[in-house]
Design a protein around this motif. Structure first.
Motif, PDB file in Angstrom:
ATOM      1  N   GLN A 212       1.536 -18.066 -10.259  1.00 27.61           N
ATOM      2  CA  GLN A 212       2.090 -16.652  -9.897  1.00 27.61           C
ATOM      3  C   GLN A 212       1.348 -15.471 -10.048  1.00 27.61           C
ATOM      4  N   VAL A 215      -1.462 -15.043  -7.571  1.00 29.02           N
ATOM      5  CA  VAL A 215      -0.986 -14.634  -6.219  1.00 29.02           C
ATOM      6  C   VAL A 215      -0.801 -12.847  -6.409  1.00 29.02           C
ATOM      7  N   ALA A 216       0.154 -12.942  -7.334  1.00 30.16           N
ATOM      8  CA  ALA A 216       0.701 -11.383  -7.317  1.00 30.16           C
ATOM      9  C   ALA A 216      -0.313 -10.415  -7.817  1.00 30.16           C
ATOM     10  N   ASN A 218      -3.222 -10.312  -6.659  1.00 27.91           N
ATOM     11  CA  ASN A 218      -4.088 -10.094  -5.554  1.00 27.91           C
ATOM     12  C   ASN A 218      -3.348  -9.265  -4.188  1.00 27.91           C
ATOM     13  N   THR A 219      -2.115  -8.889  -4.782  1.00 24.77           N
ATOM     14  CA  THR A 219      -1.486  -7.959  -3.910  1.00 24.77           C
ATOM     15  C   THR A 219      -1.571  -6.303  -4.357  1.00 24.77           C
ATOM     16  N   ILE A 220      -2.291  -6.187  -5.510  1.00 25.72           N
ATOM     17  CA  ILE A 220      -2.386  -4.729  -5.978  1.00 25.72           C
ATOM     18  C   ILE A 220      -3.113  -4.094  -4.876  1.00 25.72           C
ATOM     19  N   SER A 222      -3.912  -4.216  -1.891  1.00 23.32           N
ATOM     20  CA  SER A 222      -3.379  -4.157  -0.421  1.00 23.32           C
ATOM     21  C   SER A 222      -1.967  -3.281  -0.501  1.00 23.32           C
ATOM     22  N   ARG A 223      -1.346  -3.323  -1.709  1.00 28.46           N
ATOM     23  CA  ARG A 223       0.092  -2.558  -1.504  1.00 28.46           C
ATOM     24  C   ARG A 223       0.014  -1.521  -2.721  1.00 28.46           C
ATOM     25  N   ASN A 224      -0.833  -1.497  -3.486  1.00 27.68           N
ATOM     26  CA  ASN A 224      -0.498  -0.184  -4.415  1.00 27.68           C
ATOM     27  C   ASN A 224      -1.833   0.883  -4.327  1.00 27.68           C
ATOM     28  N   ARG A 271      -1.038  -1.555 -12.742  1.00 29.76           N
ATOM     29  CA  ARG A 271      -0.194  -2.588 -12.087  1.00 29.76           C
ATOM     30  C   ARG A 271      -0.350  -4.070 -12.795  1.00 29.76           C
TER      31      ARG A 271
END
Length: 389
Positions: A212, A215-216, A218-220, A222-224, A271
Motif C-alpha cells: 500500500q 502505491v501511495a 508514487n502519488t506524491i 502527481s498529486r502534491n 507527504r
C-alpha cells in the motif's frame, strides 16, 4: 585558440591511453590509491608540484605569467561496483569494479588539460588549480573533504564536466541555471505481526502494508507537486518475507527523492511521513522512518556557463553547443558551487555508429574517445577566459 587545439591534438592519443589504463584498473571510492599514484606521476613528469588531498585525491596548480584570477578545474576519479562488460581490450581487470560513469575519462582529460595549460603558462594571466577528487559515487562525497582541506582557498571560480552518453559526440550540453537535482534518500521499516499464511486474521501483514505504501508514495509527485516544477520519488527496494506460507513480520522499503527547490524538497518529505503514518495506522502496524538529505542541487553560475559556451562554440561550432534541460541525477560538484561561482557541463560521448549506445552505470558503458579531445580544448579555453575576466 590555434595553439590550444594543436596541443590537444598532440596529447590526444596519450590521454586516450591514460583513460584506457584507468578503465582497465578501476578503484572504488576511498580506495583510489593506484589511480592517485598514476596521476601524481603524470603531473610530476610535466614539472608540476602536486600533493595528496582527501586521502586519495590530488591537487596541483600552475601560475600564469600575468596577474589574473585563480580558476579550479575538477575531475572525479572513482569507479562503480559493477562487472564490466564493455568487451574491449581495456575491459576492467578488477572483478566487480567498473568505470561505467566516465570518471576514467574525466581523470585523463584533466591530466591533458594540465599538460596544455603548463605548455602555454608563459602566455597566461591568472592561476589554474587542478582538483582530482575521490569518492564522488558515495555519500556524502569527496567534495566536502576536498573543501575542508583547502581545495578552494583563494579560488575565484570552478568548472567541471561530465562525459554524457545521451549527447552525441561533438556536442556539449550547457545550462545557465539548474543542471542536476538535489539527491536524497529515505527508508521505511514496517513492523507488523507475522503468522501462518492460512490464518491472516491473526496477523498484521507487513507485506500488504508495504505494498500500500509503494502505491501511495508514487502519488506524491502527481498529486502534491506543481507539474511545472520537477520532482521525483522512486522506490528502489522492497523486501518482506522468506517463504510462501508465512505472513512476514517486517517489511523494508528504500527510496530516493530528487528536487531542485527547498520548498519542494520539504513538501515531498512531509507527504512521505504523512502517508507512512496514515497507512500504518490504518492497518495497525508500527513503523520507523528515516531520511537522509544528500547532495544539494547543481546550480550553475551564468557567467561561468557563458565562458564554457563561448569555448564550446570556438571548438565545436555554435550549433553543437546545446542549451539543455536539467536532469534529476545528483553530483557533489554542487558543494563547490555553494562556496564559489562555478559551472558544470556535459560533454557528448554517444555514437551509435561505433556502438556507443549504453547509458551511464550500464555494464557495457563506453565512450567515443574523440570527446576527450574536445573536452580538453573546451576546459582549457573556458578556464583561460575566466582567469582573465
Amino acid at each position: 585558440m590555434t595553439m590550444i587545439s594543436s596541443l590537444a591534438q598532440k596529447y590526444h592519443q596519450s590521454i586516450i591511453d591514460l583513460r584506457r589504463h584507468f578503465h582497465t584498473y578501476p578503484e572504488l571510492s576511498t580506495k583510489e590509491f593506484k589511480t592517485q599514484e598514476r596521476i601524481m606521476k603524470e603531473l610530476a613528469a610535466i614539472g608540476l608540484v602536486c600533493r595528496p588531498i582527501a586521502k586519495t585525491g590530488v591537487i596541483a596548480e600552475i601560475k600564469g605569467s600575468k596577474p589574473g584570477k585563480t580558476v579550479a578545474i575538477r575531475a572525479d576519479m572513482d569507479a562503480l561496483e559493477l562487472f564490466d562488460e564493455c568487451g574491449k581490450t581495456y575491459q576492467s581487470q578488477n572483478p566487480g569494479i567498473c568505470h561505467a560513469c566516465g570518471h576514467d575519462g574525466h581523470t585523463a582529460m584533466l591530466i591533458g588539460t594540465a599538460k596544455i595549460l603548463t605548455a602555454i603558462s608563459g602566455q597566461l594571466a591568472g592561476n589554474f588549480r587542478f582538483l582530482f577528487q575521490p569518492s564522488e559515487e558515495i555519500l556524502p562525497g569527496g567534495a566536502q573533504i576536498m573543501i575542508e582541506e583547502g581545495a578552494l582557498a583563494g579560488v575565484d571560480a570552478i568548472i567541471g564536466a561530465h562525459l554524457w552518453e545521451p549527447l552525441k559526440v561533438g556536442t556539449i550540453g550547457v545550462s545557465y541555471d539548474r543542471l542536476m537535482a538535489a539527491s536524497d534518500r529515505f527508508s521505511v521499516t514496517v513492523k507488523g505481526r507475522g503468522g501462518h499464511g492460512s490464518m491472516p486474521h491473526q496477523t498484521v501483514d507487513s507485506l500488504l502494508v508495504g505494498a500500500q505504501l509503494a502505491v501511495a508514495l508514487n502519488t506524491i509527485v502527481s498529486r502534491n507537486i506543481d507539474p511545472l516544477k520537477p520532482a521525483v520519488v522512486s522506490l528502489g527496494t522492497f523486501k518482506a518475507g522468506e517463504t510462501f506460507n508465512i505472513i512476514p513480520d517486517t517489511a523494508f522499503l528504500t527510496g530516493t527523492v530528487r528536487s531542485f527547490e527547498p520548498s519542494i524538497r520539504s513538501t515531498v518529505f512531509e507527504r512521505i511521513e504523512q502517508i507512512i503514518k496514515g497507512v500504518c495506522e490504518t492497518y495497525g502496524a508500527a513503523y520507523q522512518f528515516e531520511k537522509a538529505l544528500g547532495l544539494p542541487a547543481v546550480v550553475n553560475n551564468p557567467e561561468c556557463s557563458k565562458a564554457i559556451a563561448a569555448a564550446g562554440e570556438k571548438v565545436l561550432g555554435r550549433s553543437n553547443v546545446l542549451t539543455i534541460n536539467p536532469v534529476m541525477g545528483g553530483e557533489d560538484f554542487s558543494y563547490y558551487q555553494e562556496k564559489i561561482p562555478g559551472a558544470f557541463f556535459f560533454i557528448g560521448v554517444g555514437n551509435p555508429e561505433k556502438g556507443i549506445i549504453y547509458p551511464q552505470h550500464h555494464p557495457k558503458y563506453d565512450i567515443d574517445e574523440d570527446a576527450l579531445l574536445y573536452g580538453m580544448e573546451i576546459l582549457v579555453a573556458a578556464a583561460v577566459k575566466l582567469a582573465q575576466e
